[in-house]
Motif scaffolding. Structure first.
Motif, PDB file in Angstrom:
ATOM      1  N   VAL A  97       2.986  -0.727   0.909  1.00 40.88           N
ATOM      2  CA  VAL A  97       2.131   0.374   0.443  1.00 40.88           C
ATOM      3  C   VAL A  97       1.235  -0.045  -0.728  1.00 40.88           C
ATOM      4  N   PRO A  98       1.758  -0.757  -1.759  1.00 44.35           N
ATOM      5  CA  PRO A  98       0.867  -1.152  -2.863  1.00 44.35           C
ATOM      6  C   PRO A  98      -0.334  -1.961  -2.412  1.00 44.35           C
ATOM      7  N   LEU A  99      -0.133  -2.825  -1.413  1.00 46.39           N
ATOM      8  CA  LEU A  99      -1.244  -3.637  -0.914  1.00 46.39           C
ATOM      9  C   LEU A  99      -2.291  -2.742  -0.257  1.00 46.39           C
ATOM     10  N   THR A 116      -1.616 -10.718 -12.812  1.00 45.87           N
ATOM     11  CA  THR A 116      -0.296 -10.495 -12.229  1.00 45.87           C
ATOM     12  C   THR A 116      -0.336  -9.511 -11.074  1.00 45.87           C
ATOM     13  N   GLN A 117      -1.275  -8.573 -11.097  1.00 51.78           N
ATOM     14  CA  GLN A 117      -1.381  -7.625  -9.988  1.00 51.78           C
ATOM     15  C   GLN A 117      -1.758  -8.339  -8.699  1.00 51.78           C
ATOM     16  N   ALA A 118      -2.744  -9.208  -8.774  1.00 50.01           N
ATOM     17  CA  ALA A 118      -3.145  -9.985  -7.596  1.00 50.01           C
ATOM     18  C   ALA A 118      -2.010 -10.890  -7.133  1.00 50.01           C
ATOM     19  N   ALA A 119      -1.308 -11.513  -8.087  1.00 51.52           N
ATOM     20  CA  ALA A 119      -0.171 -12.369  -7.735  1.00 51.52           C
ATOM     21  C   ALA A 119       0.921 -11.565  -7.039  1.00 51.52           C
ATOM     22  N   GLY A 120       1.146 -10.347  -7.507  1.00 51.25           N
ATOM     23  CA  GLY A 120       2.147  -9.488  -6.885  1.00 51.25           C
ATOM     24  C   GLY A 120       1.800  -9.149  -5.449  1.00 51.25           C
ATOM     25  N   LEU A 121       0.540  -8.861  -5.192  1.00 52.21           N
ATOM     26  CA  LEU A 121       0.111  -8.548  -3.825  1.00 52.21           C
ATOM     27  C   LEU A 121       0.294  -9.757  -2.912  1.00 52.21           C
ATOM     28  N   LEU A 123       2.587 -12.069  -3.301  1.00 48.30           N
ATOM     29  CA  LEU A 123       4.025 -12.194  -3.062  1.00 48.30           C
ATOM     30  C   LEU A 123       4.498 -11.211  -2.001  1.00 48.30           C
ATOM     31  N   ILE A 124       3.922 -10.016  -1.981  1.00 51.86           N
ATOM     32  CA  ILE A 124       4.281  -9.037  -0.950  1.00 51.86           C
ATOM     33  C   ILE A 124       3.950  -9.589   0.433  1.00 51.86           C
ATOM     34  N   VAL A 125       2.764 -10.141   0.568  1.00 53.68           N
ATOM     35  CA  VAL A 125       2.363 -10.736   1.851  1.00 53.68           C
ATOM     36  C   VAL A 125       3.304 -11.884   2.219  1.00 53.68           C
ATOM     37  N   ALA A 126       3.625 -12.723   1.226  1.00 55.69           N
ATOM     38  CA  ALA A 126       4.535 -13.844   1.482  1.00 55.69           C
ATOM     39  C   ALA A 126       5.904 -13.347   1.921  1.00 55.69           C
ATOM     40  N   GLY A 127       6.380 -12.248   1.335  1.00 59.12           N
ATOM     41  CA  GLY A 127       7.665 -11.683   1.713  1.00 59.12           C
ATOM     42  C   GLY A 127       7.679 -11.185   3.146  1.00 59.12           C
ATOM     43  N   VAL A 128       6.610 -10.528   3.558  1.00 59.02           N
ATOM     44  CA  VAL A 128       6.524 -10.047   4.940  1.00 59.02           C
ATOM     45  C   VAL A 128       6.463 -11.227   5.909  1.00 59.02           C
ATOM     46  N   VAL A 129       5.713 -12.262   5.548  1.00 57.49           N
ATOM     47  CA  VAL A 129       5.641 -13.463   6.392  1.00 57.49           C
ATOM     48  C   VAL A 129       7.029 -14.097   6.521  1.00 57.49           C
ATOM     49  N   ALA A 130       7.765 -14.140   5.408  1.00 55.87           N
ATOM     50  CA  ALA A 130       9.118 -14.704   5.447  1.00 55.87           C
ATOM     51  C   ALA A 130      10.034 -13.890   6.359  1.00 55.87           C
ATOM     52  N   LEU A 131       9.847 -12.575   6.369  1.00 57.39           N
ATOM     53  CA  LEU A 131      10.678 -11.711   7.217  1.00 57.39           C
ATOM     54  C   LEU A 131      10.466 -12.011   8.702  1.00 57.39           C
ATOM     55  N   GLY A 275       7.078  -8.814  -5.808  1.00 55.96           N
ATOM     56  CA  GLY A 275       5.643  -8.604  -5.640  1.00 55.96           C
ATOM     57  C   GLY A 275       5.216  -7.196  -6.010  1.00 55.96           C
ATOM     58  N   VAL A 276       5.996  -6.206  -5.585  1.00 53.45           N
ATOM     59  CA  VAL A 276       5.660  -4.822  -5.916  1.00 53.45           C
ATOM     60  C   VAL A 276       5.747  -4.601  -7.423  1.00 53.45           C
ATOM     61  N   ALA A 277       6.774  -5.159  -8.034  1.00 54.86           N
ATOM     62  CA  ALA A 277       6.922  -5.005  -9.484  1.00 54.86           C
ATOM     63  C   ALA A 277       5.732  -5.609 -10.229  1.00 54.86           C
ATOM     64  N   LEU A 278       5.289  -6.806  -9.819  1.00 57.51           N
ATOM     65  CA  LEU A 278       4.151  -7.445 -10.466  1.00 57.51           C
ATOM     66  C   LEU A 278       2.849  -6.707 -10.168  1.00 57.51           C
ATOM     67  N   ALA A 279       2.740  -6.182  -8.962  1.00 52.20           N
ATOM     68  CA  ALA A 279       1.509  -5.491  -8.578  1.00 52.20           C
ATOM     69  C   ALA A 279       1.268  -4.248  -9.412  1.00 52.20           C
ATOM     70  N   HIS A 280       2.335  -3.702  -9.988  1.00 50.65           N
ATOM     71  CA  HIS A 280       2.195  -2.487 -10.785  1.00 50.65           C
ATOM     72  C   HIS A 280       2.398  -2.735 -12.274  1.00 50.65           C
ATOM     73  N   ARG A 281       2.416  -3.999 -12.630  1.00 54.73           N
ATOM     74  CA  ARG A 281       2.524  -4.314 -14.054  1.00 54.73           C
ATOM     75  C   ARG A 281       1.158  -4.169 -14.708  1.00 54.73           C
ATOM     76  N   ARG A 282       1.096  -3.313 -15.695  1.00 55.06           N
ATOM     77  CA  ARG A 282      -0.172  -3.071 -16.369  1.00 55.06           C
ATOM     78  C   ARG A 282      -0.411  -4.118 -17.450  1.00 55.06           C
ATOM     79  N   PRO A 283      -1.615  -4.688 -17.482  1.00 51.29           N
ATOM     80  CA  PRO A 283      -1.901  -5.684 -18.512  1.00 51.29           C
ATOM     81  C   PRO A 283      -1.891  -5.061 -19.898  1.00 51.29           C
TER      82      PRO A 283
END
Length: 291
Positions: A97-99, A116-121, A123-131, A275-283
């Motif tokens: 959902v965050p992506l 970090t927000q871009a990095a988090g997104l 990581l989310i993609v990488a996690g889905v690919v790993a699944l 990834g979700v945690a980083l995607a919502h980390r505010r600078p």
């Protein structure tokens, strides 16, 4: 934030029920009737008092909510869950959902994710690919189809998340806006025979389970809590519940559904969570030291 924590628990139950539906005596249409019908019955007097405000909602915003969490989302999530596992439902639907929300925000002219927000997104993609990697290598058509359907469901839920932010309704009104047309559509589809129903022949225990989890839990409680959170903290920060939901689903699926996490789940779910945690980390905002 407390509302979001309760929502995590209910969403975990939703993911488990999506997987459990395939082994129950209920059909997807039956679960949808309970999901959208129970809140309407419980909230009928309150919704009647809000009828003018409901009629005044802009069509575009209403379409985001009705399509995003209504019949299309529900059937996609249930079908995807029947082809995969509870871990897939719990990780992909809320985790992506965050992506999708970020993509909608960019399309709408909002800020492009950075740092970090871009990095988090990513990581989310990488996690889905790993699944899905091992299923892709093995050409497991059912799992791949189920994954694609869950991605569609996640994209629809992101649309719902943004729509809730745009609508000028309280949480009760938001539930009515979602459930009334959704229940009408699913009822017409079952009455005309487009979708089969086995509600009259279903086991009482299955009806009771989905009544509590889908009707009261997802339909009523989570709907109220999530709509409340969206209005208070916004769609991007509310999507952070996805960082906890996948873990909760995996942990609950082991004792309740006897699902043993595979290596792809052990790798993919933490990546999505981080990834979700980083995607919502505010600078952090720099404090000026100029005189």
């Amino acid at each position: 934030m407390l509302a979001l924590l309760f929502t995590v628990t209910i969403w975990a139950a939703f993911a488990l029920s999506a997987r459990a539906l395939s082994s129950s005596t209920l059909l997807p249409a039956d679960a949808a009737l309970l999901r959208f019908g129970v809140p309407l019955v419980v909230l009928a007097p309150a919704l009647w008092r809000r009828r003018r405000r409901l009629a005044a909602v802009r069509p575009g915003t209403a379409a985001k909510i009705i399509c995003g969490a209504g019949v299309p989302f529900f059937l996609a999530a249930m079908y995807g869950g029947s082809l995969t596992s509870a871990a897939f439902v719990g990780a992909i639907v809320p985790g992506m959902v965050p992506l999708f929300v970020s993509a909608l925000m960019v399309i709408g002219g909002k800020t492009v994710p950075r740092g970090t927000q871009a990095a988090g997104l990513l990581l989310i993609v990488a996690g889905v690919v790993a699944l899905v990697w091992r299923h892709t290598a093995a050409l497991d058509a059912d799992v791949l189809l189920g994954t694609g359907t869950l991605l569609v469901a996640s994209g629809l839920w992101a649309l719902y998340t943004v729509g809730l932010r745009e609508v000028d309704l309280d949480p009760v009104g938001s539930i009515g806006l979602l459930c009334l047309p959704s229940f009408t559509v699913i009822a017409l589809l079952t009455l005309t025979g487009v979708l089969p129903t086995g509600l009259a022949r279903a086991a009482g225990a299955d009806i009771a389970l989905f009544f509590v989890v889908q009707g009261l839990g997802v339909g009523l409680c989570a709907g109220l809590l999530y709509a409340f959170a969206i209005r208070r903290v916004g769609p991007e920060r509310s999507s952070v519940v996805g960082s906890l939901s996948p873990v909760a689903v995996v942990l609950l699926a082991m004792p309740l559904l006897h699902e043993s996490p595979t290596l792809s789940v052990v790798v993919g779910v933490p990546l999505i969570t981080l990834g979700v945690a980083l995607a919502h980390r505010r600078p952090r905002t720099k404090v000026s030291t100029d005189a």
